[in-house]
Enzyme design. Structure first.
Site, PDB file in Angstrom:
ATOM      1  N   GLU A  39      -1.374  -9.077   3.776  1.00  0.00           N
ATOM      2  CA  GLU A  39      -1.193  -9.675   5.114  1.00  0.00           C
ATOM      3  C   GLU A  39      -2.516 -10.075   5.760  1.00  0.00           C
ATOM      4  OE1 GLU A  39      -0.661  -6.540   4.294  1.00  0.00           O
ATOM      5  OE2 GLU A  39      -0.968  -5.113   5.940  1.00  0.00           O
ATOM      6  N   CYS A  73       0.816  -1.197   0.000  1.00  0.00           N
ATOM      7  CA  CYS A  73       0.000   0.000   0.000  1.00  0.00           C
ATOM      8  C   CYS A  73       0.862   1.265   0.000  1.00  0.00           C
ATOM      9  CB  CYS A  73      -0.986  -0.051   1.159  1.00  0.00           C
ATOM     10  SG  CYS A  73      -2.458   0.899   0.800  1.00  0.00           S
ATOM     11  N   HIS A  82      -3.396  -4.955   0.862  1.00  0.00           N
ATOM     12  CA  HIS A  82      -2.775  -5.485   2.087  1.00  0.00           C
ATOM     13  C   HIS A  82      -2.869  -7.018   2.098  1.00  0.00           C
ATOM     14  CE1 HIS A  82      -2.225  -1.744   4.444  1.00  0.00           C
ATOM     15  NE2 HIS A  82      -3.221  -1.312   3.681  1.00  0.00           N
TER      16      HIS A  82
HETATM   17  N1  GLN Z   1      -1.966   6.652   3.058  1.00  0.00           N
HETATM   18  C1  GLN Z   1      -2.089   5.934   1.836  1.00  0.00           C
HETATM   19  C2  GLN Z   1      -3.494   6.071   1.248  1.00  0.00           C
HETATM   20  O1  GLN Z   1      -4.409   6.405   1.957  1.00  0.00           O
HETATM   21  C3  GLN Z   1      -1.744   4.476   2.026  1.00  0.00           C
HETATM   22  C4  GLN Z   1      -2.660   3.772   2.960  1.00  0.00           C
HETATM   23  C5  GLN Z   1      -2.131   2.443   3.420  1.00  0.00           C
HETATM   24  O2  GLN Z   1      -0.950   2.187   3.329  1.00  0.00           O
HETATM   25  N2  GLN Z   1      -2.995   1.605   3.940  1.00  0.00           N
HETATM   26  O3  GLN Z   1      -3.688   5.829   0.098  1.00  0.00           O
END
Ligand code: GLN
Length: 546
Positions: free
Chosen positions: A520, A384, A518
């Site tokens: 994970e 992300c 994500h």
């Molecule tokens: N802050 C970034 C976004 O909102 C990444 C978010 C994250 O890593 N979950 O897109």
């Protein structure tokens, strides 16, 4: 008929109620029963989405896009089942529901009160969206005796009374401390905590006692006598060096047998299937390899903030019989480091993960880390934000766009990463904007991703379409695709409509891959996330490519 199990905690917090609940879930599955796992938290946040990971640990995301307590992650990992939006509730949500109904006039002018309106809402939650599961297990957050948990527990009390004791069970998890100077374990905190439950009209049918060491039979008898249970229903839950050993420990203490005996179900239960847990235990005790993975993070020294990430790394380690040491690298510290310092920091790692995150703090450090991994052929997995910083880094150093950045951090930039306000999910248009309230603007939950054939992503997942969970607001701008391609970076995964980049990779690198999702959250001890597994294999220099 569905049987209900409620799990409360006493004496102190942080006893591992989530893992105890998850272990009970998996033990009942091992006896052939279907289960559902749920969490009720007393706090007044409507959901944990906006709570600081420092205070509350990671926000776990379900397939259907609920931002939940990290304990739901334990439930999914231990039981292999997916939790739903309807599986967790907070005190705040309960009040919110009641007050919304009040504003809409649903109470027809009645005086709205804690009892019955709040407690009815608690009972609604307990019995909602069930599908004939054999067991539904409810973990109740907080510690018995806390003022804020009283209404939840009153709802539980009424519910147990309504469905009958033969259909509901209460398990109380307590601490039995060992006092060194007296060389004794002490049962009094447990007795007092059970008394607190009694004051609320609840009494435990089984007591799970956390302790440094197994609890001697005499002490179990003492707890049984003072707490109105049989000595066999006092189960010792000693500390172990891996959470994945807990189901076996509980099983050997007879926990599943005692639960089934309580419900008169022991005769019909299948014999316990504990092989998969035993297999994991054997691997944990006999690692064949050892590697170190650097995690470049903001909340260093607070592993709960990266709970699922830690577990996913561990699962990949189990799959490769590899002990994985995690080196936490503070992203902010990297910002002021010179070349030599950077080199020293990364010298002893075999691979690097830049995990998800929000806000600008430490971002420049993460960008530096991604650059270091790319230029020095260090296996890199970006998650992300870890993908976004990699893209920013590539735009700056490969495409020469010096002010490349994300509009999350500054508006004075060339926006390589920016807020996109419309996107598609399963053919439906979803819209968000900057002014929507903080709890609801994220792309949340499971989304499909189309994978480019023959890419690294394709080799890793072995599929041309995958689904992974998301939790972010910003997206990579796809217009840089061609320029990046000329520099050896490809987009190997994208949303089904082709508009949103989901995975980037560098084919010529030893292992450089980053995803907007994500992975994970979906990793399980028995089924590690393919992308984490691939990272570990890359660190081990294994030939995993087809
Ligand atoms: N802050 C970034 C976004 O909102 C990444 C978010 C994250 O890593 N979950 O897109």
């Amino acid at each position: 008929m569905t049987k209900y199990i409620f799990i409360t905690g006493g004496v102190v917090s942080s006893l591992g109620k989530g893992i105890a609940s998850a272990s009970i879930g998996t033990l009942l599955q091992s006896r052939g029963y279907s289960i559902r796992m749920r969490k009720m938290d007393p706090y007044l946040n409507v959901d944990p989405g906006t709570m600081s990971p420092f205070q509350h640990g990671e926000v776990f995301v379900t397939d259907d896009g609920a931002e939940t307590d990290l304990d739901l992650g334990h439930y999914e990992r231990f039981t292999g089942t997916s939790c739903h939006k309807t599986d967790s509730i907070s005190g705040g949500r309960i009040y919110w529901n009641v007050l919304t109904k009040e504003r809409q006039g649903e109470y027809l002018g009645a005086t709205v009160q804690a009892i019955p309106h709040i407690t009815n809402e608690v009972k609604n939650f307990i019995s909602s969206d069930l599908h004939d599961e054999d067991f539904v297990i409810y973990e109740i957050g907080g510690t018995v005796g806390d003022m804020e948990g009283v209404l939840l527990l009153e709802g539980v009390r009424q519910f147990i009374n309504q469905v009958g004791r033969e259909n509901a069970m209460l398990i109380h998890l307590t601490l039995v401390p060992y006092i060194k100077t007296a060389s004794e374990v002490k049962t009094k905190p447990t007795q007092q905590s059970v008394r607190k439950l009694l004051e609320l009209g609840l009494f435990p049918n089984l007591i799970l006692c956390r302790s440094d060491n197994p609890i001697p039979a005499d002490e179990k008898r003492k707890i049984a006598m003072f707490c109105n249970v049989k000595p066999e229903d006092v189960i010792s839950a000693p500390d172990v060096n891996s959470i994945y050993k807990i189901p076996s420990v509980y099983h050997s203490e007879g926990l599943d047998d005692r639960i089934l005996t309580y419900f008169n179900m022991l005769d019909k239960a299948s014999s316990p299937q504990m092989e998969k847990w035993k297999k994991i235990e054997n691997i944990i005790g006999n690692w064949k390899n050892e590697i170190t993975i650097g995690i470049v993070a903001k909340y260093c020294g607070f592993p709960d903030a990266y709970k699922s990430l830690n577990e996913a790394v561990y699962h990949a380690g189990i799959n490769n019989e590899t002990k994985i040491n995690i080196k936490w690298i503070n992203a902010e510290d990297l910002e002021t480091m010179n070349e030599t310092e950077l080199k020293n920091t990364f010298a002893d790692i075999n691979g690097m993960i830049v995990p998800g995150g929000f806000g600008h703090r430490g971002v420049e450090g993460k960008i530096k880390a991604a650059q270091y991994a790319r230029e020095n052929d260090i296996p890199y997995l970006g998650i992300c934000l870890g993908m976004q910083v990699a893209v920013i880094e590539m735009a700056r150093h490969l495409l020469g766009i010096k002010d490349a950045n994300s509009t999350e951090f500054t508006n004075d930039c060339t926006p390589i990463i920016s807020l996109i306000t419309e996107w598609e999910n399963n053919g439906k248009k979803e819209i968000r904007d900057e002014n929507t309230d903080k709890g609801g603007t994220l792309r949340l939950g499971s989304y499909k991703c189309k994978i480019t054939p023959k890419s690294l992503a394709h080799k890793i997942y072995g599929a041309e379409e995958i689904e992974e969970r998301h939790r972010h607001r910003y997206e990579m701008n796809i217009k840089y695709e061609d320029e990046l391609k000329k520099k050896g970076v490809i987009i190997s995964g994208r949303s089904p409509d082709g508009k949103l980049p989901e995975i980037i990779e560098i084919p010529e690198h030893k292992f450089f891959i980053a995803g907007q999702f994500h992975p994970e959250f979906k990793s399980r001890p028995f089924a590690p996330s393919p992308i984490f597994d691939a990272l570990v294999k890359a660190c081990l220099k294994l030939k995993y490519m087809l």
